[in-house]
Design an enzyme around this catalytic site. Structure first.
Site, PDB file in Angstrom:
ATOM      1  N   ASN A 175      36.411  40.339  45.532  1.00 53.48           N
ATOM      2  CA  ASN A 175      35.291  39.776  45.851  1.00 53.48           C
ATOM      3  C   ASN A 175      34.328  38.943  46.521  1.00 53.48           C
ATOM      4  O   ASN A 175      33.657  39.107  47.634  1.00 53.48           O
ATOM      5  CB  ASN A 175      34.909  40.891  44.216  1.00 53.48           C
ATOM      6  CG  ASN A 175      32.975  40.888  44.820  1.00 53.48           C
ATOM      7  OD1 ASN A 175      32.419  40.694  45.789  1.00 53.48           O
ATOM      8  ND2 ASN A 175      32.067  41.901  43.643  1.00 53.48           N
ATOM      9  N   ASP A 176      34.706  37.841  45.766  1.00 55.94           N
ATOM     10  CA  ASP A 176      34.205  36.608  45.860  1.00 55.94           C
ATOM     11  C   ASP A 176      34.636  36.338  46.926  1.00 55.94           C
ATOM     12  O   ASP A 176      34.215  35.393  48.121  1.00 55.94           O
ATOM     13  CB  ASP A 176      33.907  36.009  44.597  1.00 55.94           C
ATOM     14  CG  ASP A 176      33.600  35.894  43.582  1.00 55.94           C
ATOM     15  OD1 ASP A 176      32.167  36.653  43.498  1.00 55.94           O
ATOM     16  OD2 ASP A 176      33.671  36.141  42.142  1.00 55.94           O
ATOM     17  N   VAL A 177      35.991  36.607  47.535  1.00 54.74           N
ATOM     18  CA  VAL A 177      36.426  35.473  48.702  1.00 54.74           C
ATOM     19  C   VAL A 177      36.129  36.732  50.094  1.00 54.74           C
ATOM     20  O   VAL A 177      36.261  35.736  51.088  1.00 54.74           O
ATOM     21  CB  VAL A 177      38.210  36.061  48.723  1.00 54.74           C
ATOM     22  CG1 VAL A 177      38.405  34.720  47.164  1.00 54.74           C
ATOM     23  CG2 VAL A 177      38.887  37.155  48.839  1.00 54.74           C
TER      24      VAL A 177
END
Lengths: 511, 104
Positions: free
Chosen positions: A437-439
């Site tokens: 997600n965040d990456v």
């Protein structure tokens, strides 16, 4: 003096081993070389170490301990699942910290508690040239030793309890826990630890003899019974404080930052081991410990850099604290996302020319690495080019994804590091994001108010299609919304990664 | 000041070792690819297991009637061994998989 040579060789193997570990081609041999050095250092210590001409005793206890430790350590390390690797490293790190802690406790006891309670080894007189005044003071206690014992105790204990909490957090036994003013409490505890340790040193330094060279008078300041009680109270108070500090230091830090914390605690244990090196004037402990302390600190900083955050930022745990203000994008109208069915996904992927898979922690949790490899082989057999794009901090540890995919026999060459993957996304037809997600959050590039702003990400939006597999729309560790999911190119494929991939493989076979 | 200089003179060997090792530690892992971060951390974790040597010395010096030293020393040896053996075996397991892939 064979032992000196053995220690020298062991120190060199540690350096060479660590060097070789930083290159994929030589890494395995590097590990074996360091292990070999460790073995001869341990055997050499057992059989050759002497102090004041005395060899070591208690062979039964020593070999018993080594046998027990070897058996448990070997089995635990062999049995652990690849997904649980980070926990295991943290656990073993904690063991090292505890070892340093116990050494300090025993040595403290040795210094203050031998038989009658008095065990003064008068330190050597300073050289006459060092005398700057007519009178000087000689401490009765080896102050340097005491300082090292205290350092070893504090660092070792913090590393031990911190690692235990990190271990518990990674395997889900310990939940994130933070309360108001926790940072204040932490800083207060740290100040208290430093103050108590300084006071203890000052207090012990009062015991000694004051000599006046001119008059020849000496003034002996002997310890009283209460002196020993007080010293013990402060020492064990420091011990308890260190335990608490280790716990509260790691508790508020979020799961995504655990790798950084483990790496930091790893270097702590290195320093604690080096304290033992000072204490016994043992060069191999000193070199090994400092080496790991320095390399571990650098590794910690490298990991922070990969997330574009400072170490201080990680430790103060801004992700946990500023959730309300941090998610600057969250208040915006996100629009709608579109879902895609398994069948459609199968078609899109099977008829693509080039597919990138972006694995994340969701893949690890679902244990989906094998079926992921199966999907990759199936697509390749249909003439689709399949590669993996690995973000440096994907998963819970840098390199976590590489280890995981390697376990499933994914060829090493198929794993692309971020920079190379980013060059290829524009020629890619489909990107399949598996539990990451965040990456892949474009907010890292576009939204300065986002807590992950500035973190390098995988530019999956350059590809023609993006399919995101997640269990739900819940945000990732950073606790922020991901604009990527709402872009027109992106389709969401909800479900557990393993289940989804199995269905996908089935569908593609039927095409 | 003189105290400080004396202290440095007395311990110069150790001080040199510490300073040089800090630079060696930083230098040798400076260019590690991120693929190897986890194995490297694990390998470093095993190396700081040298602390076991301190545990062995504590254990070996303990008098037969000093139960505190015997028990804590024994525990320290067990924990230190766990760190060393577990650390190296886990690292080897991680790296084994990388290696196998390269040959194919």
């Amino acid at each position: 003096m064979l032992l000196t040579l053995i220690y020298l060789i062991a120190s060199v193997t540690f350096i060479v081993g660590l060097k070789m570990l930083s290159n994929p081609a030589t890494a395995r041999n590097g590990n074996l070389i360091a292990a070999g050095g460790m073995t001869i250092a341990i055997l050499g210590t057992i059989f050759l170490y002497e102090e004041d001409g005395q060899k070591l005793g208690n062979y039964g206890w020593i070999f018993g301990g080594i046998a027990v430790g070897t058996l448990i350590g070997f089995l635990a390390a062999k049995k652990v699942k690849m997904t649980a690797m980070p926990e295991m490293v943290s656990l073993f790190n904690g063991m090292g910290g505890a070892c340093a802690m116990l050494i300090s406790i025993v040595e403290f006891d040795h210094l203050f508690n031998k038989d009658s309670g008095v065990n003064f080894e008068w330190t050597a007189y300073p050289p006459l040239s060092a005398l700057t005044s007519d009178s000087f003071f000689i401490s009765a206690l080896p102050m340097g030793q005491l300082l090292i014992i205290l350092l070893g105790l504090i660092i070792g204990t913090v590393s031990f309890t911190g690692s235990m909490i990190a271990w518990g957090k990674l395997n889900g036994k310990v939940k994130d826990f933070s309360f108001k003013n926790q940072q204040v409490l932490n800083i207060l505890m740290l100040v208290l630890i430093v103050a108590a340790a300084s006071y203890l040193l000052w207090y012990c330094n009062q015991v000694g003899v004051k000599i006046n060279v001119l008059t020849g008078m000496d003034n002996t300041n002997l310890p009283t019974e209460s002196f020993f009680t007080n010293v013990k109270i402060i020492f064990y108070g420091l011990f308890v404080l260190s335990i608490l500090y280790g716990v509260f230091f790691v508790l508020p830090i979020g799961g995504a930052d655990m790798p950084v914390v483990i790496s930091l605690l790893n270097s702590f244990t290195g320093v604690a081991a080096a304290c033992g090196g000072f204490l016994y004037d043992n060069k191999v402990m000193l070199t090994g410990g400092i080496l790991v302390g320095a390399a571990g600190t650098l590794l910690t900083i490298l990991m922070c850099k990969a997330m574009n955050r400072s170490l201080a930022n990680v430790l103060i745990g801004s992700f946990g604290g500023n959730k309300a203000t941090g998610g600057g994008g969250a208040g915006k109208d996100q629009g709608t996302y579109k879902e895609i069915s398994i069948t459609d996904t199968a078609v899109v992927m099977a008829y693509a020319n080039k597919v990138f898979i972006v694995p994340g922690y969701g893949l690890a949790v679902a244990q989906a690495q094998h079926v992921c490899h199966e999907l990759e082989k199936l697509l390749e057999s249909k003439g689709v080019e399949v590669k993996y794009a690995i973000h440096p901090v994907a998963g819970r540890m840098p390199g976590h994804m590489n280890v995981l995919l390697a376990e499933a026999d994914v060829p090493y060459e198929k794993l692309l590091e971020m920079e190379h993957a980013n060059e290829e996304f524009s020629t890619t037809d489909v990107v399949l994001v598996l539990g990451a997600n965040d990456v892949v959050n474009p907010a890292a590039k576009t939204d300065p108010s986002s807590p992950i702003y500035g973190m390098p990400i995988l530019d999956v939006e350059l590809a023609k299609n993006v399919i995101v597999n997640k269990r739900s729309m819940k945000p990732g560790y950073a606790g922020i919304e991901n604009d990527l999911f709402f872009q027109p190119k992106t389709s969401m494929l909800f479900g557990d990664a393993k289940k989804v991939l199995q269905d996908l493989v089935g569908e593609i076979k039927n095409l | 000041m003189t105290d400080f200089l004396n202290w440095i003179t007395l311990h110069q060997q150790i001080i040199y070792i510490v300073i040089l090792m800090v630079f060696v530690g930083i230098e040798i892992i400076g260019r590690v690819p991120s693929v190897l971060h986890t194995p490297l951390m694990s390998g470093a974790n095993a190396i700081h297991g040298v602390v076991i040597i301190g545990a062995i010395i504590v254990m070996g010096k303990a008098e037969a009637d000093n139960y505190l030293a015997l028990i804590l020393g024994f525990l320290a040896v067990v924990l230190g061994t766990l760190n060393v053996v577990g650390g190296f075996v886990v690292t080897d397991r991680m790296l084994e998989m990388f290696k196998g892939k390269k040959k194919k």
